[in-house]
Write a protein that holds these residues in place. Structure first.
Motif, PDB file in Angstrom:
ATOM      1  N   ALA A   1      55.358  45.331  35.679  1.00  0.00           N
ATOM      2  CA  ALA A   1      54.602  45.426  36.932  1.00  0.00           C
ATOM      3  C   ALA A   1      55.270  44.599  38.019  1.00  0.00           C
ATOM      4  O   ALA A   1      55.750  43.495  37.773  1.00  0.00           O
ATOM      5  CB  ALA A   1      53.174  44.937  36.716  1.00  0.00           C
ATOM      6  N   TYR A   2      55.307  45.163  39.230  1.00  0.00           N
ATOM      7  CA  TYR A   2      55.919  44.424  40.326  1.00  0.00           C
ATOM      8  C   TYR A   2      54.916  43.538  41.051  1.00  0.00           C
ATOM      9  O   TYR A   2      55.294  42.645  41.799  1.00  0.00           O
ATOM     10  CB  TYR A   2      56.633  45.358  41.308  1.00  0.00           C
ATOM     11  N   LYS A   3      53.617  43.762  40.822  1.00  0.00           N
ATOM     12  CA  LYS A   3      52.605  42.907  41.450  1.00  0.00           C
ATOM     13  C   LYS A   3      51.333  42.936  40.620  1.00  0.00           C
ATOM     14  O   LYS A   3      50.917  43.993  40.135  1.00  0.00           O
ATOM     15  CB  LYS A   3      52.314  43.396  42.872  1.00  0.00           C
ATOM     16  N   VAL A   4      50.718  41.766  40.455  1.00  0.00           N
ATOM     17  CA  VAL A   4      49.433  41.645  39.770  1.00  0.00           C
ATOM     18  C   VAL A   4      48.540  40.790  40.658  1.00  0.00           C
ATOM     19  O   VAL A   4      48.918  39.695  41.057  1.00  0.00           O
ATOM     20  CB  VAL A   4      49.584  40.983  38.384  1.00  0.00           C
ATOM     21  N   GLU A   5      47.367  41.331  40.979  1.00  0.00           N
ATOM     22  CA  GLU A   5      46.408  40.601  41.814  1.00  0.00           C
ATOM     23  C   GLU A   5      45.112  40.411  41.043  1.00  0.00           C
ATOM     24  O   GLU A   5      44.620  41.333  40.406  1.00  0.00           O
ATOM     25  CB  GLU A   5      46.095  41.379  43.099  1.00  0.00           C
ATOM     26  N   LYS A   6      44.568  39.220  41.145  1.00  0.00           N
ATOM     27  CA  LYS A   6      43.274  38.944  40.520  1.00  0.00           C
ATOM     28  C   LYS A   6      42.182  39.514  41.411  1.00  0.00           C
ATOM     29  O   LYS A   6      42.166  39.276  42.610  1.00  0.00           O
ATOM     30  CB  LYS A   6      43.101  37.442  40.336  1.00  0.00           C
TER      31      LYS A   6
ATOM     32  N   GLU B   1      37.618  38.172  35.515  1.00  0.00           N
ATOM     33  CA  GLU B   1      38.496  38.645  34.444  1.00  0.00           C
ATOM     34  C   GLU B   1      39.218  39.942  34.804  1.00  0.00           C
ATOM     35  O   GLU B   1      39.951  40.481  33.999  1.00  0.00           O
ATOM     36  CB  GLU B   1      37.682  38.863  33.162  1.00  0.00           C
ATOM     37  N   LYS B   2      39.000  40.447  36.010  1.00  0.00           N
ATOM     38  CA  LYS B   2      39.559  41.740  36.415  1.00  0.00           C
ATOM     39  C   LYS B   2      40.837  41.543  37.221  1.00  0.00           C
ATOM     40  O   LYS B   2      40.928  40.654  38.055  1.00  0.00           O
ATOM     41  CB  LYS B   2      38.531  42.519  37.231  1.00  0.00           C
TER      42      LYS B   2
ATOM     43  N   VAL C   1      42.553  46.547  35.231  1.00  0.00           N
ATOM     44  CA  VAL C   1      42.375  46.061  33.861  1.00  0.00           C
ATOM     45  C   VAL C   1      41.442  44.862  33.857  1.00  0.00           C
ATOM     46  O   VAL C   1      41.262  44.182  34.863  1.00  0.00           O
ATOM     47  CB  VAL C   1      43.724  45.664  33.210  1.00  0.00           C
ATOM     48  N   VAL C   2      40.868  44.633  32.691  1.00  0.00           N
ATOM     49  CA  VAL C   2      40.100  43.425  32.429  1.00  0.00           C
ATOM     50  C   VAL C   2      40.800  42.721  31.279  1.00  0.00           C
ATOM     51  O   VAL C   2      41.155  43.358  30.278  1.00  0.00           O
ATOM     52  CB  VAL C   2      38.640  43.745  32.045  1.00  0.00           C
TER      53      VAL C   2
END
Length: 86
Positions: free
Chosen positions: A40-45, A49-50, A65-66
């Motif tokens: 993945a090039y980006k992950v944001e909270k 938990e999501k 995702v959770v």
């Protein structure tokens, strides 16, 4: 963002909606999903938990995702496709 999971050891579960609508349309299996989350090039909270995971694999996709830390499980709720990389 630093992700809280180690993709090699977590269990991946998917919702029926995600399996039938997105994974089938994208032609993915669990290996493809694990690779996409790893790369993945980006992950944001997006909550406690999501997370929103942005991937580029045969186009741009977002996977919601959770992550359950106590069980070491990533549960894929839904996804979307299209758009451009930011």
């Amino acid at each position: 963002m630093e992700v809280p999971w180690q993709i090699e050891i977590v269990k991946i579960e998917i919702s029926k909606h995600f399996a039938l609508k997105y994974m089938r349309a994208w032609g993915w299996d669990f290996l493809n999903l694990r690779d996409a989350i790893r790369d993945a090039y980006k992950v944001e909270k997006a909550g406690k938990e999501k997370y929103e995971v942005y991937v580029q694999k045969k186009g741009y996709k977002k996977i919601i995702v959770v992550y359950y830390n106590y069980d070491k499980v990533i549960f894929c709720i839904t996804g979307s496709e299209g758009g451009k990389r930011k």
